[in-house]
Design a protein around this motif. Sequence first.
Motif, PDB file in Angstrom:
ATOM      1  N   GLU A 220       0.792  -1.227   0.000  1.00 33.62           N
ATOM      2  CA  GLU A 220       0.000   0.000   0.000  1.00 33.62           C
ATOM      3  C   GLU A 220       0.827   1.281   0.000  1.00 33.62           C
ATOM      4  N   HIS A 233      -5.691   1.309  -0.909  1.00 28.29           N
ATOM      5  CA  HIS A 233      -5.843  -0.102  -1.258  1.00 28.29           C
ATOM      6  C   HIS A 233      -5.949  -0.264  -2.771  1.00 28.29           C
ATOM      7  N   LYS A 234      -6.720   0.614  -3.409  1.00 24.21           N
ATOM      8  CA  LYS A 234      -6.971   0.482  -4.839  1.00 24.21           C
ATOM      9  C   LYS A 234      -7.226   1.859  -5.427  1.00 24.21           C
ATOM     10  N   LEU A 255     -17.277   6.556  -0.376  1.00 27.82           N
ATOM     11  CA  LEU A 255     -15.904   6.601   0.098  1.00 27.82           C
ATOM     12  C   LEU A 255     -14.904   6.763  -1.042  1.00 27.82           C
ATOM     13  N   GLN A 256     -15.381   6.931  -2.252  1.00 33.47           N
ATOM     14  CA  GLN A 256     -14.485   7.127  -3.391  1.00 33.47           C
ATOM     15  C   GLN A 256     -14.129   8.597  -3.542  1.00 33.47           C
ATOM     16  N   VAL A 269     -10.320   4.589  -4.845  1.00 37.52           N
ATOM     17  CA  VAL A 269     -11.614   3.918  -4.707  1.00 37.52           C
ATOM     18  C   VAL A 269     -11.693   3.004  -3.488  1.00 37.52           C
ATOM     19  N   GLU A 270     -10.535   2.570  -2.972  1.00 37.07           N
ATOM     20  CA  GLU A 270     -10.517   1.814  -1.721  1.00 37.07           C
ATOM     21  C   GLU A 270      -9.357   2.327  -0.883  1.00 37.07           C
ATOM     22  N   TRP A 271      -9.640   2.715   0.359  1.00 39.14           N
ATOM     23  CA  TRP A 271      -8.602   3.297   1.189  1.00 39.14           C
ATOM     24  C   TRP A 271      -8.948   3.116   2.655  1.00 39.14           C
ATOM     25  N   SER A 272      -7.995   3.411   3.516  1.00 35.34           N
ATOM     26  CA  SER A 272      -8.184   3.294   4.953  1.00 35.34           C
ATOM     27  C   SER A 272      -7.387   4.386   5.643  1.00 35.34           C
TER      28      SER A 272
END
Length: 285
Positions: A220, A233-234, A255-256, A269-272
């Motif tokens: 990541e 993530h993506k 969340l995007q 588009v995917e994260w934390s």
Amino acid sequence: MKFAITASDRYLGVWEAFVAQGWEPVKLFTTPVDNRLHHHQAVLKYARERGIEAQISPLGEADLEDLAQRGCDALVVASYNWRIGDWRPYLRYAVNFHPSPLPYARGAYPIVSAILGNHDSWGVTCHRLDPQFDSGPILASRTFPLAADECHESLDLKVQLAAKTLAADVAAHFGDYWENARPQGEGTYFKLWTTADRTLDLTRPVDEILRRIRAFGLIECLAVVNDVTVFVHKAVGWKESHDYRPGTLVHVNALQMLVAVQDGFIGIVEWSLHPPDVPIGTLHR
């Protein structure tokens, strides 16, 4: 020959290849793992099913002496976090499987650099184990092409497959390869990445940003969006002319997040907000 091996699950194929060529394993050395990028359940199971002792602690001089007493001929190193001492007083042979086309890209985990450097080919090398990391004479190597959109996970799988094929070749022709091993000469060295290396510069071009994301994959990358650091993530991206200042958050959907960059847009588009549970350690040694 009798041999000991250091390995994690990603290099189980190396162990299997030596066994398939008639080599007799006497002991497995492995390390603690994160169960995300690297695991050891499969190698431990393989050892247990064959009655082979496994050790999850550093291989020291006493272990080398013990291997000698067991009649062990060789040490095969395929993924190991700890430095191995001088094996020569105890064993006849020791080799290391390194995930790069040596002498290019010595270092603990060079496959990230393969993608960041936009290389069109890569490889795996088997070399004599010398005190200086990744510098011993080369027994044999295997190269393969890289795709334009190569990512960390695809390259890692290619390395695993190539290592198994190379191991079968080395095990079958070990004596000849050992006697005719060729010196490496000068090479290049890649340090293990830092947090700065994993941090995205959202003012840069689309292709450069996506390449860095592909290079780190499950490790990541980090990105700062509206003064908040997120772990990516993506992400997706495309080139498009716009009037936004690079780095500007221009659109949000659930969340995007869509961020304007130098020559287009990057969609996270995917994260934390939390880092992945991946220790920044020596994954290949």
